[in-house]
Design a protein around this motif. Structure first.
Motif, PDB file in Angstrom:
ATOM      1  N   GLY A   4      14.184  10.872 -16.522  1.00 33.04           N
ATOM      2  CA  GLY A   4      12.918  10.488 -17.137  1.00 33.04           C
ATOM      3  C   GLY A   4      13.129   9.718 -18.425  1.00 33.04           C
ATOM      4  N   GLN A   5      14.049  10.204 -19.251  1.00 36.65           N
ATOM      5  CA  GLN A   5      14.363   9.505 -20.498  1.00 36.65           C
ATOM      6  C   GLN A   5      14.956   8.133 -20.216  1.00 36.65           C
ATOM      7  OE1 GLN A   5      16.602  11.723 -23.508  1.00 36.65           O
ATOM      8  NE2 GLN A   5      17.767   9.862 -23.998  1.00 36.65           N
ATOM      9  N   ALA A   6      15.901   8.076 -19.298  1.00 39.26           N
ATOM     10  CA  ALA A   6      16.607   6.819 -19.029  1.00 39.26           C
ATOM     11  C   ALA A   6      15.700   5.766 -18.411  1.00 39.26           C
ATOM     12  CB  ALA A   6      17.795   7.082 -18.105  1.00 39.26           C
ATOM     13  N   LEU A   7      14.704   6.195 -17.640  1.00 37.55           N
ATOM     14  CA  LEU A   7      13.844   5.256 -16.915  1.00 37.55           C
ATOM     15  C   LEU A   7      12.508   5.038 -17.601  1.00 37.55           C
ATOM     16  CD1 LEU A   7      14.612   6.394 -13.255  1.00 37.55           C
ATOM     17  CD2 LEU A   7      15.648   4.531 -14.553  1.00 37.55           C
ATOM     18  N   GLY A   8      12.269   5.741 -18.702  1.00 31.39           N
ATOM     19  CA  GLY A   8      11.072   5.497 -19.488  1.00 31.39           C
ATOM     20  C   GLY A   8       9.802   6.070 -18.908  1.00 31.39           C
ATOM     21  N   VAL A   9       9.891   7.229 -18.225  1.00 26.21           N
ATOM     22  CA  VAL A   9       8.714   7.829 -17.602  1.00 26.21           C
ATOM     23  C   VAL A   9       8.715   9.337 -17.815  1.00 26.21           C
ATOM     24  CG1 VAL A   9       8.461   6.076 -15.806  1.00 26.21           C
ATOM     25  CG2 VAL A   9       9.922   8.060 -15.387  1.00 26.21           C
ATOM     26  N   ALA A  10       7.516   9.933 -17.704  1.00 24.56           N
ATOM     27  CA  ALA A  10       7.403  11.385 -17.692  1.00 24.56           C
ATOM     28  C   ALA A  10       7.862  11.912 -16.338  1.00 24.56           C
ATOM     29  CB  ALA A  10       5.955  11.799 -17.952  1.00 24.56           C
ATOM     30  N   THR A  11       8.411  13.122 -16.331  1.00 26.88           N
ATOM     31  CA  THR A  11       8.871  13.733 -15.081  1.00 26.88           C
ATOM     32  C   THR A  11       8.374  15.168 -15.002  1.00 26.88           C
ATOM     33  OG1 THR A  11      10.942  14.433 -16.115  1.00 26.88           O
ATOM     34  CG2 THR A  11      10.954  12.329 -14.951  1.00 26.88           C
ATOM     35  N   GLY A  12       8.486  15.729 -13.803  1.00 22.42           N
ATOM     36  CA  GLY A  12       8.121  17.122 -13.599  1.00 22.42           C
ATOM     37  C   GLY A  12       6.736  17.277 -13.011  1.00 22.42           C
ATOM     38  N   ILE A  13       6.476  18.449 -12.509  1.00 23.11           N
ATOM     39  CA  ILE A  13       5.166  18.784 -11.942  1.00 23.11           C
ATOM     40  C   ILE A  13       4.331  19.350 -13.075  1.00 23.11           C
ATOM     41  CG2 ILE A  13       3.954  20.151 -10.212  1.00 23.11           C
ATOM     42  CD1 ILE A  13       6.464  20.039  -8.483  1.00 23.11           C
ATOM     43  N   ALA A  14       3.655  18.446 -13.778  1.00 20.42           N
ATOM     44  CA  ALA A  14       2.923  18.822 -14.984  1.00 20.42           C
ATOM     45  C   ALA A  14       1.781  17.848 -15.200  1.00 20.42           C
ATOM     46  CB  ALA A  14       3.855  18.810 -16.197  1.00 20.42           C
ATOM     47  N   PRO A  15       0.703  18.276 -15.843  1.00 20.39           N
ATOM     48  CA  PRO A  15      -0.407  17.357 -16.109  1.00 20.39           C
ATOM     49  C   PRO A  15       0.058  16.131 -16.894  1.00 20.39           C
ATOM     50  CG  PRO A  15      -1.085  19.618 -16.524  1.00 20.39           C
ATOM     51  CD  PRO A  15       0.395  19.650 -16.290  1.00 20.39           C
ATOM     52  N   GLY A  16      -0.414  14.964 -16.452  1.00 17.48           N
ATOM     53  CA  GLY A  16      -0.064  13.704 -17.094  1.00 17.48           C
ATOM     54  C   GLY A  16       1.126  13.003 -16.485  1.00 17.48           C
TER      55      GLY A  16
END
Length: 446
Positions: free
Chosen positions: A363-375
């Motif tokens: 997520g950090q390396a690709l510039g996105v949020a990750t995980g099963i979470a709101p947002g």
């Protein structure tokens, strides 16, 4: 749209009877201990989709072509000559077709976003296309056809070796100057779909001068990726040029921090390992490719113990499988150190530890949020709990079963931005894409 799972891996750990509400491709609500809402799709086990931080999509087409011994000292450098000959034949349409096949295989094995380290910019004679982003457009087309999330990383490549040496003929399809690369980056930006991310990737310290490195990394506020210390020969050449090892030089001269991903970083001494871990950068590990090329083994035990961040990539796409990459990180350490269960705290699951670290790092390396979470993007993988690998599994063994005992068929469905792309283990457009891929390879290799 609502999805309901008997069990789901959330940022806080495993939860039971989980409902996910998805709107416009993102998770808006996560509720545990719930009954299915009317009309909700029901599934067994959900884990977050993984990010693949390092891919050269076109190289999927040459998988298996370099497995014949050509000389007594076959290594990365002799493999590279085979790669140069293969890419000399590729049109933008070929690149799109081959890359689409790679992206299908990524989605089918649990990768939902890819960092495409894209350096095949020029025509076969080395001239720039009329549209500088012609081949970037081919990558975007492959991503849109397959539905995978895309972090596009246009590569700056200007030299054949340390000290600004002139490029070699085989590198003519890669080469840019700083001004031309800036135009390429902007033209690529205009091609991207709405949820794509744009970064830049100075290829390596072999391919850029210090001045060029500073200039191209200033072109974006997005992710920055670079090959570093993949080969012993590269480390020795860097020392001859600068008096420092590649990662040592970067840590001293390039303000390495959380925007950076150092791909491979295989050959580190203890000081580099500890300093890279403290920097906040991600080490983008590609252990299947690194094994195939004979690169070496990353010092993962020391690096993770020092707080280092990791992610996985499929690099040359010799074999595409998210679980296989994670398994190979652990197994390389076991072979090197002759111990077991190395990359987890005492009493913890190795699979869960590796999966969590690689998920966050990607997520950090690709510039996105990750995980099963709101947002977060609704990038979700459901596991096929009827697969023999999961017989008798409980929540605390699911990821170990998948990573260390799984094989084809262990994944059931994959949603990318809320869209169902993989059903019963097969990509929705996989057959069409594979048929086209076969025709392209028959023409290229026939």
């Amino acid at each position: 749209m609502d999805l309901w799972f008997e069990t789901a891996l959330l940022p806080t750990g495993w939860a039971e009877r989980v409902t996910l509400r998805i709107e416009s491709g993102r998770i808006t609500e996560v509720s545990a201990n719930t009954d299915p809402t009317p009309g909700a799709e029901r599934h067994r086990v959900a884990i977050p989709g993984m990010g693949n931080v390092h891919s050269h999509g076109f190289q999927r087409g040459m998988a298996g072509l370099s497995e014949r011994r050509g000389r007594p000292d076959d290594d990365f450098w002799s493999w590279r000559e085979i790669m140069y000959r293969f890419l000399d034949r590729l049109t933008p349409d070929d690149i799109a077709a081959i890359t689409a096949q790679a992206y299908v295989e990524m989605l089918e094995t649990g990768y939902t976003r890819v960092g495409e380290f894209h350096y095949l910019h020029n025509d076969v004679d080395g001239a720039r296309y009329a549209d500088p982003a012609e081949t970037a457009g081919a990558i975007v087309a492959a991503a849109e056809q397959t539905g995978i999330g895309l972090t596009l990383l246009p590569v700056f490549y200007a030299h054949s070796d340390f000290g600004g040496k002139d490029p070699k003929p085989g590198q003519r399809r890669f080469i840019s100057d700083v001004d031309g690369f800036a135009k390429l980056v902007e033209a690529s930006r205009a091609r991207l779909p709405a949820d794509a991310v744009l970064g830049v990737a100075p290829h390596s310290l072999r391919a850029v001068t210090p001045e060029e490195l500073a200039a191209v990394t200033a072109l974006t506020s997005g992710p920055l990726h670079i090959h570093a210390a993949e080969q012993v020969k590269e480390v020795e050449a860097c020392q001859q040029w600068s008096g420092a090892r590649p990662v040592e030089w970067l840590l001293h001269n390039a303000d390495i921090g959380t925007r950076w991903t150092l791909i491979h970083a295989t050959h580190l001494n203890d000081t580099e390992t500890d300093r890279l871990a403290r920097s906040g950068a991600v080490a983008g590990l590609c252990p299947v490719t690194e094994a195939n090329l004979g690169d070496g083994i990353f010092p993962a035990e020391r690096y993770l113990a020092a707080g280092g961040r990791i992610a996985t990539g499929t690099d040359s796409n010799i074999q595409i499988d998210a679980a296989y990459e994670l398994r190979s990180i652990e197994y390389s350490q076991r072979l090197s150190l002759r111990r077991r269960a190395i990359l987890s705290p005492e009493g913890a699951s190795v699979g869960e530890t590796l999966f969590g670290a690689a998920l966050a790092g990607a997520g950090q390396a690709l510039g996105v949020a990750t995980g099963i979470a709101p947002g977060a993007p609704a990038d979700i993988v459901s596991l096929n709990m009827n697969h023999p690998s999961f017989a008798g599994a409980s929540a605390d063994t699911i990821l170990d079963r998948w990573i260390f005992a799984g094989r084809a068929g262990a994944i059931d469905c994959v949603w990318r931005a809320g869209r169902l792309q993989v059903v019963r283990g097969k990509h929705r457009a996989g057959e069409v894409i594979a048929n086209h891929y076969h025709k392209i390879l028959e023409r290229l290799l026939g």
